[in-house]
Scaffold this motif. Sequence first.
Motif, PDB file in Angstrom:
ATOM      1  N   PRO A 120       0.827  -1.221   0.000  1.00  0.00           N
ATOM      2  CA  PRO A 120       0.000   0.000   0.000  1.00  0.00           C
ATOM      3  C   PRO A 120       0.852   1.258   0.000  1.00  0.00           C
ATOM      4  N   GLY A 121       0.588   2.118  -0.956  1.00  0.00           N
ATOM      5  CA  GLY A 121       1.253   3.404  -1.041  1.00  0.00           C
ATOM      6  C   GLY A 121       0.231   4.430  -1.462  1.00  0.00           C
ATOM      7  N   ARG A 122       0.542   5.228  -2.456  1.00  0.00           N
ATOM      8  CA  ARG A 122      -0.438   6.177  -2.959  1.00  0.00           C
ATOM      9  C   ARG A 122      -1.498   5.415  -3.751  1.00  0.00           C
ATOM     10  N   LEU A 123      -2.738   5.616  -3.392  1.00  0.00           N
ATOM     11  CA  LEU A 123      -3.831   4.935  -4.084  1.00  0.00           C
ATOM     12  C   LEU A 123      -3.983   5.516  -5.489  1.00  0.00           C
ATOM     13  N   PRO A 124      -4.225   4.664  -6.494  1.00  0.00           N
ATOM     14  CA  PRO A 124      -4.280   5.129  -7.891  1.00  0.00           C
ATOM     15  C   PRO A 124      -5.612   5.776  -8.256  1.00  0.00           C
ATOM     16  N   PHE A 125      -6.029   6.780  -7.465  1.00  0.00           N
ATOM     17  CA  PHE A 125      -7.302   7.454  -7.697  1.00  0.00           C
ATOM     18  C   PHE A 125      -7.151   8.940  -7.404  1.00  0.00           C
ATOM     19  N   SER A 129     -12.680  10.776  -4.863  1.00  0.00           N
ATOM     20  CA  SER A 129     -13.236   9.898  -5.895  1.00  0.00           C
ATOM     21  C   SER A 129     -14.370   9.010  -5.389  1.00  0.00           C
ATOM     22  N   PHE A 130     -14.453   8.801  -4.068  1.00  0.00           N
ATOM     23  CA  PHE A 130     -15.384   7.808  -3.540  1.00  0.00           C
ATOM     24  C   PHE A 130     -16.245   8.372  -2.417  1.00  0.00           C
ATOM     25  N   ALA A 131     -17.484   7.879  -2.379  1.00  0.00           N
ATOM     26  CA  ALA A 131     -18.393   8.249  -1.290  1.00  0.00           C
ATOM     27  C   ALA A 131     -18.159   7.376  -0.062  1.00  0.00           C
ATOM     28  N   CYS A 132     -17.639   6.163  -0.270  1.00  0.00           N
ATOM     29  CA  CYS A 132     -17.351   5.293   0.868  1.00  0.00           C
ATOM     30  C   CYS A 132     -16.191   4.370   0.534  1.00  0.00           C
ATOM     31  N   VAL A 155      -4.152   5.442   5.905  1.00  0.00           N
ATOM     32  CA  VAL A 155      -5.305   6.194   6.425  1.00  0.00           C
ATOM     33  C   VAL A 155      -5.370   7.576   5.776  1.00  0.00           C
ATOM     34  N   GLU A 156      -4.229   8.215   5.609  1.00  0.00           N
ATOM     35  CA  GLU A 156      -4.207   9.531   4.966  1.00  0.00           C
ATOM     36  C   GLU A 156      -4.616   9.438   3.501  1.00  0.00           C
ATOM     37  N   GLU A 157      -4.200   8.376   2.807  1.00  0.00           N
ATOM     38  CA  GLU A 157      -4.593   8.178   1.414  1.00  0.00           C
ATOM     39  C   GLU A 157      -6.099   7.929   1.295  1.00  0.00           C
ATOM     40  N   ILE A 158      -6.649   7.151   2.218  1.00  0.00           N
ATOM     41  CA  ILE A 158      -8.094   6.921   2.222  1.00  0.00           C
ATOM     42  C   ILE A 158      -8.828   8.239   2.431  1.00  0.00           C
ATOM     43  N   HIS A 159      -8.319   9.041   3.333  1.00  0.00           N
ATOM     44  CA  HIS A 159      -8.910  10.364   3.579  1.00  0.00           C
ATOM     45  C   HIS A 159      -8.887  11.198   2.301  1.00  0.00           C
ATOM     46  N   ARG A 160      -7.805  11.117   1.551  1.00  0.00           N
ATOM     47  CA  ARG A 160      -7.662  11.910   0.323  1.00  0.00           C
ATOM     48  C   ARG A 160      -8.672  11.496  -0.738  1.00  0.00           C
ATOM     49  N   VAL A 161      -8.867  10.184  -0.931  1.00  0.00           N
ATOM     50  CA  VAL A 161      -9.737   9.737  -2.022  1.00  0.00           C
ATOM     51  C   VAL A 161     -11.223   9.744  -1.637  1.00  0.00           C
ATOM     52  N   LEU A 162     -11.517   9.974  -0.362  1.00  0.00           N
ATOM     53  CA  LEU A 162     -12.912  10.067   0.057  1.00  0.00           C
ATOM     54  C   LEU A 162     -13.473  11.458  -0.196  1.00  0.00           C
ATOM     55  N   GLU A 163     -14.745  11.506  -0.545  1.00  0.00           N
ATOM     56  CA  GLU A 163     -15.439  12.776  -0.654  1.00  0.00           C
ATOM     57  C   GLU A 163     -15.552  13.420   0.737  1.00  0.00           C
ATOM     58  N   PRO A 164     -15.738  14.755   0.793  1.00  0.00           N
ATOM     59  CA  PRO A 164     -15.998  15.374   2.094  1.00  0.00           C
ATOM     60  C   PRO A 164     -17.186  14.692   2.768  1.00  0.00           C
ATOM     61  N   ALA A 165     -17.033  14.373   4.027  1.00  0.00           N
ATOM     62  CA  ALA A 165     -18.068  13.674   4.806  1.00  0.00           C
ATOM     63  C   ALA A 165     -18.329  12.258   4.295  1.00  0.00           C
TER      64      ALA A 165
END
Length: 259
Positions: free
Chosen positions: A71-76, A80-83, A100-110
């Motif tokens: 796991p490194g930088r997610l390819p998105f 990009s994602f609602a969940c 965890v930071e990468e997941i935060h980045r690719v998630l939509e606000p809220a």
Amino acid sequence: AVPLQARLYTIADLLGPVEGKVCLALSRGGPVTGLLLRERGGDWTALDYDPATHELIRSVTGEAPDPGTTPGRLPFDDASFACVVVTDLLTDLADESGLVEEIHRVLEPAGLLVLDLPHTKPLGLGTLLRRMFGRGASLEGRARRGYTGGQLFEVLKTGFDVQRTRTYSRVFSEVVDVIAGEPTRDPDPLSAGRRMARWKWLYWLAAQMDVLVFFTRGYRLSVRARRRLWKPRQSPRLRDGRSIAEAAINTRIGTAAPF
């Protein structure tokens, strides 16, 4: 098998309705949860860091982003994602903060994050059996055996608000999982599926017996967290050393019923 059904039930319950939403499932080996969640609605992308499972996903979906082996930088792109659903993967990482930071980045606000992981129970019968049968964290290629609710709060607190915590798969299901050879960690996903099918009747019986110990916490832990502004924060602690969040979370840990 019943444990897989219980996993899907718990994750779906924590996610809520996902129709019309774009979702991401992250894992490494084991059941291809992302593929199974597609049957419940939503537009799912499954990303698995185990090569065999990755090829299985590609054969089913026709395409799958190549995540590499670590796991490194997610390819998105950002937001990009609602969940996002993560099964087991965090236990493989010595430092979870980057993912965890990468997941935060690719998630939509809220956006929503659901984690499904082994639950740390140092004195549990299932834990003792795993040690006796040589199924410890180091032998399975994991960095840790699992998490408590409070530990997950600490991992997520910089960018997420933990909303709900559930446990499932109690002692009888855990014993069967040890006897069956832990199919959820089989390096060959097709072999894992066949093995789980062979033991299906025993998993079903174990799930019925788990009801007898409903007052205990399960060996699987699922957490739902809402994305918020990325901001470091300190956790106030009680006199016994626990964080307030851990004390509150432990009073809300519930059960999950199979389909």
